[in-house]
Design an enzyme around this catalytic site. Structure first.
Site, mmCIF file in Angstrom:
data_model
loop_
_atom_site.group_PDB
_atom_site.id
_atom_site.type_symbol
_atom_site.label_atom_id
_atom_site.label_comp_id
_atom_site.label_asym_id
_atom_site.label_seq_id
_atom_site.Cartn_x
_atom_site.Cartn_y
_atom_site.Cartn_z
ATOM 1 N N ASP A 1 0.870 -1.176 0.000
ATOM 2 C CA ASP A 1 0.000 0.000 0.000
ATOM 3 C C ASP A 1 0.908 1.226 0.000
ATOM 4 O OD1 ASP A 1 -2.372 1.583 0.257
ATOM 5 O OD2 ASP A 1 -1.932 1.835 2.369
ATOM 6 N N SER A 2 0.286 2.406 -0.118
ATOM 7 C CA SER A 2 1.079 3.636 -0.055
ATOM 8 C C SER A 2 1.615 3.899 1.358
ATOM 9 C CB SER A 2 0.214 4.822 -0.486
ATOM 10 O OG SER A 2 -0.920 4.913 0.345
ATOM 11 N N CYS B 1 -4.383 -1.675 -1.638
ATOM 12 C CA CYS B 1 -4.493 -0.245 -1.922
ATOM 13 C C CYS B 1 -5.593 -0.070 -2.961
ATOM 14 C CB CYS B 1 -3.161 0.276 -2.469
ATOM 15 S SG CYS B 1 -3.235 2.012 -2.961
ATOM 16 N N GLU C 1 -2.465 9.082 8.245
ATOM 17 C CA GLU C 1 -1.012 8.886 8.297
ATOM 18 C C GLU C 1 -0.390 9.701 9.439
ATOM 19 O OE1 GLU C 1 1.324 7.006 6.483
ATOM 20 O OE2 GLU C 1 -0.379 5.930 5.629
ATOM 21 N N CYS D 1 -10.981 2.783 0.185
ATOM 22 C CA CYS D 1 -9.552 3.024 0.396
ATOM 23 C C CYS D 1 -9.176 2.277 1.673
ATOM 24 C CB CYS D 1 -9.322 4.524 0.559
ATOM 25 S SG CYS D 1 -7.694 4.948 1.209
ATOM 26 N N HIS E 1 -7.096 2.775 3.881
ATOM 27 C CA HIS E 1 -6.839 3.577 5.087
ATOM 28 C C HIS E 1 -8.122 3.788 5.909
ATOM 29 C CE1 HIS E 1 -2.941 4.669 3.369
ATOM 30 N NE2 HIS E 1 -2.643 5.345 4.449
#
Ligand code: DGL
Length: 271
Positions: free
Chosen positions: A10-11, A73, A152, A186, A188
């Site tokens: 993932d990012s 992701c 994040e 997403c 996240h």
């Protein structure tokens, strides 16, 4: 029987939502996780940049001997999955199809909301998959570009007035459409699950992209006879493309386990 690890990427932190489920449903498997923390967020970038990043992420993971890859992701899955599958000779699972199948099972009114990054919403991938599975499905989409940077930065907890205000602003237009199911498109966003369900209330079922793809990967490993031996506890190893400390701290809280090894740092531009 195949003892090679599964690669997950993932990012940044988002793919941990898939890792958490994989650790539960495939405890015997070894996992290698890569979070591209030097280049997060991916969500506002062009298709060309996303494909370039995704190819590099995959090249790094493939420098290890893996048996399958989970693209944890939404942004890479919605924009680059076909290209990555065509270029690589190992099983690669993305998040879109399994998530849409789940949403279809859950919705009763066939009014489904989608929240995702800008790139994912622009791609139209979730919408077309939902309509392919059921042409009568009504889909309402909302990009949420501020969610990933806030997560994040550790701003994902109930009671955080910033994230709660932004969540209300993003979700109220979808609630006005009387959706009964909301896809967290997403990976996240499940970290925001409490905040999101507080805004949505009990009448809206949440379907999380990362979780559904973990179940899909399990089905695929079983079907292709790629499962590891069941009599052992698998390990998870983590790599990131920027400093590891913050990632490590949030990862162990989120996964509710101490990471067995310090997260490694990868110079992703070398791949
Ligand atoms: N977890 C990624 C996704 O599922 C986040 C993308 C981003 O970095 O913006 O889309």
């Amino acid at each position: 029987m195949d003892i090679r690890p599964i690669g997950v990427f993932d990012s940044g932190l988002g793919g941990l939502t898939a890792v958490r489920v994989l650790r539960r449903i495939l405890p015997e498997e070894n996992l290698v996780y890569f979070g591209d923390t030097a280049r997060v967020p991916y969500g506002g970038r062009s298709r060309e940049t996303l494909l370039k990043y995704a190819r590099q992420d995959l090249r790094f993971l493939r420098s290890l001997d893996l048996k399958a890859i989970l693209i944890a992701c939404g942004t890479v899955s919605t924009t680059s999955l076909d290209a990555l599958q065509a270029e690589n000779d190992l099983p690669i699972v993305g998040v879109v199809e399994p998530t849409c199948r789940r949403a279809l099972l859950v919705t009763q009114k066939k009014r489904v909301g989608l929240i995702a990054t800008l790139a994912s919403v622009r791609s139209g991938a979730y919408e077309s998959m939902l309509r392919k599975l059921d042409s009568s499905m009504e889909v309402f989409c909302q990009p949420c570009p501020l969610f990933v940077p806030l997560v994040e930065n550790g701003r994902f907890r109930r009671g955080d007035v910033v994230i709660e205000t932004i969540a209300r602003e993003y979700l109220e237009p979808l609630l006005a459409q009387e959706i009964d199911t909301l896809i967290l498109g997403c990976t996240h966003y499940p970290l925001l699950e409490e905040v999101i369900s507080d805004v949505c209330g009990p009448g809206v079922a949440l379907v999380s992209a990362g979780e559904e793809s973990a179940f899909e990967l399990k089905r695929l490993l079983t079907a292709q006879n790629l499962r590891g031996p069941s009599d052992r506890q698998g390990e998870a190893n983590f790599f990131v493309s920027d400093q590891a400390e913050d990632f490590q701290r949030i990862a162990s809280v989120f996964l509710q386990e101490d990471l067995q090894h310090v997260a490694g740092r990868v110079d992703i531009e070398q791949f």
